[in-house]
Each structure stands twice: as C-alpha cells, then as structure tokens.
Design a protein around this motif. Structure first.
Motif, PDB file in Angstrom:
ATOM      1  N   GLN A   1      -6.412  -9.843  -4.634  1.00 58.78           N
ATOM      2  CA  GLN A   1      -7.775  -9.559  -4.201  1.00 58.78           C
ATOM      3  C   GLN A   1      -7.867  -9.210  -2.711  1.00 58.78           C
ATOM      4  N   ARG A   2      -6.794  -9.397  -1.969  1.00 61.48           N
ATOM      5  CA  ARG A   2      -6.820  -9.103  -0.526  1.00 61.48           C
ATOM      6  C   ARG A   2      -6.437  -7.642  -0.297  1.00 61.48           C
ATOM      7  N   LYS A   3      -7.378  -6.863   0.182  1.00 59.77           N
ATOM      8  CA  LYS A   3      -7.153  -5.427   0.398  1.00 59.77           C
ATOM      9  C   LYS A   3      -6.044  -5.167   1.408  1.00 59.77           C
TER      10      LYS A   3
ATOM     11  N   VAL B   1      -5.192  -4.152  -9.225  1.00 59.35           N
ATOM     12  CA  VAL B   1      -3.892  -4.141  -8.554  1.00 59.35           C
ATOM     13  C   VAL B   1      -3.225  -5.514  -8.691  1.00 59.35           C
ATOM     14  N   LYS B   2      -1.946  -5.492  -9.062  1.00 58.25           N
ATOM     15  CA  LYS B   2      -1.183  -6.733  -9.164  1.00 58.25           C
ATOM     16  C   LYS B   2       0.000  -6.673  -8.214  1.00 58.25           C
ATOM     17  N   VAL B   3       0.291  -7.809  -7.598  1.00 60.76           N
ATOM     18  CA  VAL B   3       1.458  -7.944  -6.735  1.00 60.76           C
ATOM     19  C   VAL B   3       2.333  -9.027  -7.353  1.00 60.76           C
ATOM     20  N   ASP B   4       3.561  -8.673  -7.657  1.00 61.37           N
ATOM     21  CA  ASP B   4       4.495  -9.589  -8.314  1.00 61.37           C
ATOM     22  C   ASP B   4       3.896 -10.185  -9.584  1.00 61.37           C
ATOM     23  N   GLY B   5       3.162  -9.360 -10.327  1.00 60.61           N
ATOM     24  CA  GLY B   5       2.616  -9.764 -11.616  1.00 60.61           C
ATOM     25  C   GLY B   5       1.306 -10.526 -11.578  1.00 60.61           C
ATOM     26  N   LYS B   6       0.773 -10.781 -10.376  1.00 58.80           N
ATOM     27  CA  LYS B   6      -0.478 -11.540 -10.251  1.00 58.80           C
ATOM     28  C   LYS B   6      -1.553 -10.671  -9.609  1.00 58.80           C
TER      29      LYS B   6
ATOM     30  N   HIS C   1       6.404  -5.209   7.244  1.00 56.73           N
ATOM     31  CA  HIS C   1       5.438  -5.223   6.135  1.00 56.73           C
ATOM     32  C   HIS C   1       4.604  -3.940   6.105  1.00 56.73           C
ATOM     33  N   ILE C   2       3.860  -3.781   4.999  1.00 56.60           N
ATOM     34  CA  ILE C   2       2.856  -2.724   4.879  1.00 56.60           C
ATOM     35  C   ILE C   2       1.644  -3.358   4.204  1.00 56.60           C
ATOM     36  N   GLN C   3       0.458  -2.950   4.598  1.00 55.96           N
ATOM     37  CA  GLN C   3      -0.760  -3.484   3.982  1.00 55.96           C
ATOM     38  C   GLN C   3      -0.956  -2.841   2.614  1.00 55.96           C
ATOM     39  N   LEU C   4      -1.511  -3.612   1.689  1.00 51.10           N
ATOM     40  CA  LEU C   4      -1.698  -3.151   0.321  1.00 51.10           C
ATOM     41  C   LEU C   4      -2.494  -1.853   0.258  1.00 51.10           C
ATOM     42  N   ASP C   5      -3.614  -1.769   0.972  1.00 52.52           N
ATOM     43  CA  ASP C   5      -4.430  -0.556   0.921  1.00 52.52           C
ATOM     44  C   ASP C   5      -3.660   0.651   1.449  1.00 52.52           C
ATOM     45  N   GLN C   6      -2.868   0.448   2.497  1.00 52.22           N
ATOM     46  CA  GLN C   6      -2.066   1.531   3.062  1.00 52.22           C
ATOM     47  C   GLN C   6      -0.976   1.975   2.090  1.00 52.22           C
ATOM     48  N   LEU C   7      -0.396   1.025   1.371  1.00 53.13           N
ATOM     49  CA  LEU C   7       0.649   1.348   0.404  1.00 53.13           C
ATOM     50  C   LEU C   7       0.106   2.223  -0.719  1.00 53.13           C
ATOM     51  N   LEU C   8      -1.043   1.860  -1.269  1.00 56.00           N
ATOM     52  CA  LEU C   8      -1.615   2.636  -2.363  1.00 56.00           C
ATOM     53  C   LEU C   8      -1.869   4.079  -1.936  1.00 56.00           C
ATOM     54  N   LYS C   9      -2.326   4.252  -0.708  1.00 53.44           N
ATOM     55  CA  LYS C   9      -2.586   5.592  -0.201  1.00 53.44           C
ATOM     56  C   LYS C   9      -1.272   6.331   0.094  1.00 53.44           C
ATOM     57  N   ALA C  10      -0.318   5.651   0.722  1.00 55.92           N
ATOM     58  CA  ALA C  10       0.964   6.290   1.074  1.00 55.92           C
ATOM     59  C   ALA C  10       1.755   6.690  -0.169  1.00 55.92           C
ATOM     60  N   ALA C  11       1.597   5.941  -1.250  1.00 56.72           N
ATOM     61  CA  ALA C  11       2.308   6.248  -2.494  1.00 56.72           C
ATOM     62  C   ALA C  11       1.543   7.268  -3.342  1.00 56.72           C
ATOM     63  N   ASN C  12       0.450   7.794  -2.801  1.00 55.72           N
ATOM     64  CA  ASN C  12      -0.374   8.803  -3.473  1.00 55.72           C
ATOM     65  C   ASN C  12      -0.961   8.324  -4.805  1.00 55.72           C
ATOM     66  N   LEU C  13      -1.271   7.025  -4.879  1.00 54.30           N
ATOM     67  CA  LEU C  13      -1.911   6.490  -6.078  1.00 54.30           C
ATOM     68  C   LEU C  13      -3.429   6.497  -5.946  1.00 54.30           C
TER      69      LEU C  13
ATOM     70  N   GLY D   1     -10.881   3.900   0.999  1.00 51.08           N
ATOM     71  CA  GLY D   1     -12.034   3.374   0.265  1.00 51.08           C
ATOM     72  C   GLY D   1     -11.735   3.228  -1.213  1.00 51.08           C
ATOM     73  N   GLU D   2     -11.034   4.200  -1.779  1.00 57.74           N
ATOM     74  CA  GLU D   2     -10.660   4.131  -3.187  1.00 57.74           C
ATOM     75  C   GLU D   2      -9.691   2.968  -3.418  1.00 57.74           C
ATOM     76  N   ALA D   3      -8.784   2.751  -2.462  1.00 56.83           N
ATOM     77  CA  ALA D   3      -7.851   1.624  -2.561  1.00 56.83           C
ATOM     78  C   ALA D   3      -8.612   0.303  -2.544  1.00 56.83           C
ATOM     79  N   HIS D   4      -9.588   0.190  -1.653  1.00 61.15           N
ATOM     80  CA  HIS D   4     -10.376  -1.044  -1.555  1.00 61.15           C
ATOM     81  C   HIS D   4     -11.122  -1.320  -2.854  1.00 61.15           C
ATOM     82  N   LEU D   5     -11.705  -0.290  -3.448  1.00 64.13           N
ATOM     83  CA  LEU D   5     -12.437  -0.460  -4.705  1.00 64.13           C
ATOM     84  C   LEU D   5     -11.507  -0.913  -5.825  1.00 64.13           C
ATOM     85  N   ALA D   6     -10.314  -0.352  -5.884  1.00 65.92           N
ATOM     86  CA  ALA D   6      -9.345  -0.722  -6.925  1.00 65.92           C
ATOM     87  C   ALA D   6      -8.936  -2.186  -6.784  1.00 65.92           C
ATOM     88  N   VAL D   7      -8.702  -2.627  -5.553  1.00 61.67           N
ATOM     89  CA  VAL D   7      -8.313  -4.022  -5.314  1.00 61.67           C
ATOM     90  C   VAL D   7      -9.470  -4.948  -5.671  1.00 61.67           C
TER      91      VAL D   7
END
Length: 73
Positions: free
Chosen positions: A47-49, A39-44, A11-23, A28-34
């Motif tokens: 809220q879990r960073k 941020v949606k996972v599988d269309g939903k 697995h990969i954590q959501l916050d780490q993914l957003l940063k690794a994908a350069n989004l 901190g920016e990832a946490h604020l976006a979540v």
C-alpha cells in the motif's frame, strides 16, 4: 517471463519502478494502482506508493512480474 530490472544505488521507489518498467504511463497511474491494491511485493499487497525496494525483491502487477537485481556499476 519475469522482467529483470537493475537497481542503481541501494533502492528504487515502487512508483518509480512501475513507471521505469513501462507498466504505467505516469506516476499518478502508479499511485492509483498501488492504492487500489493491484501491486504486490514479495507476494504481499503493498500500500506504500513510495516503498523502498531493493535487489532480490519481486514485484507483481497486471500479470507481470519484475525481479530486482543489483546494477553492475
């Protein structure tokens, strides 16, 4: 066009993914976006960073879609 991201391990954590994908530029920016519900996972909305994401899942953020695949180890 979706971004394909190879997950090393199970697995990969959501916050780490957003940063690794350069989004985002920082965790901190990832946490604020979540927290803001951007941020949606599988269309939903997710809220879990630190949600654990696995190959086969899709993440949507800021007009981009990321498809997770298993890394060829």
């Amino acid at each position: 066009m979706p971004i394909t991201f190879a997950v090393r391990g199970d697995h990969i954590q959501l916050d780490q993914l957003l940063k690794a994908a350069n989004l985002v530029t920082s965790g901190g920016e990832a946490h604020l976006a979540v927290e803001a519900g951007q941020v949606k996972v599988d269309g939903k909305p997710e809220q879990r960073k630190r949600a654990k994401l696995r190959p086969g899942q899709r993440v949507s953020f800021d007009g981009q879609q990321i498809v997770l695949v298993a890394a060829d180890d």
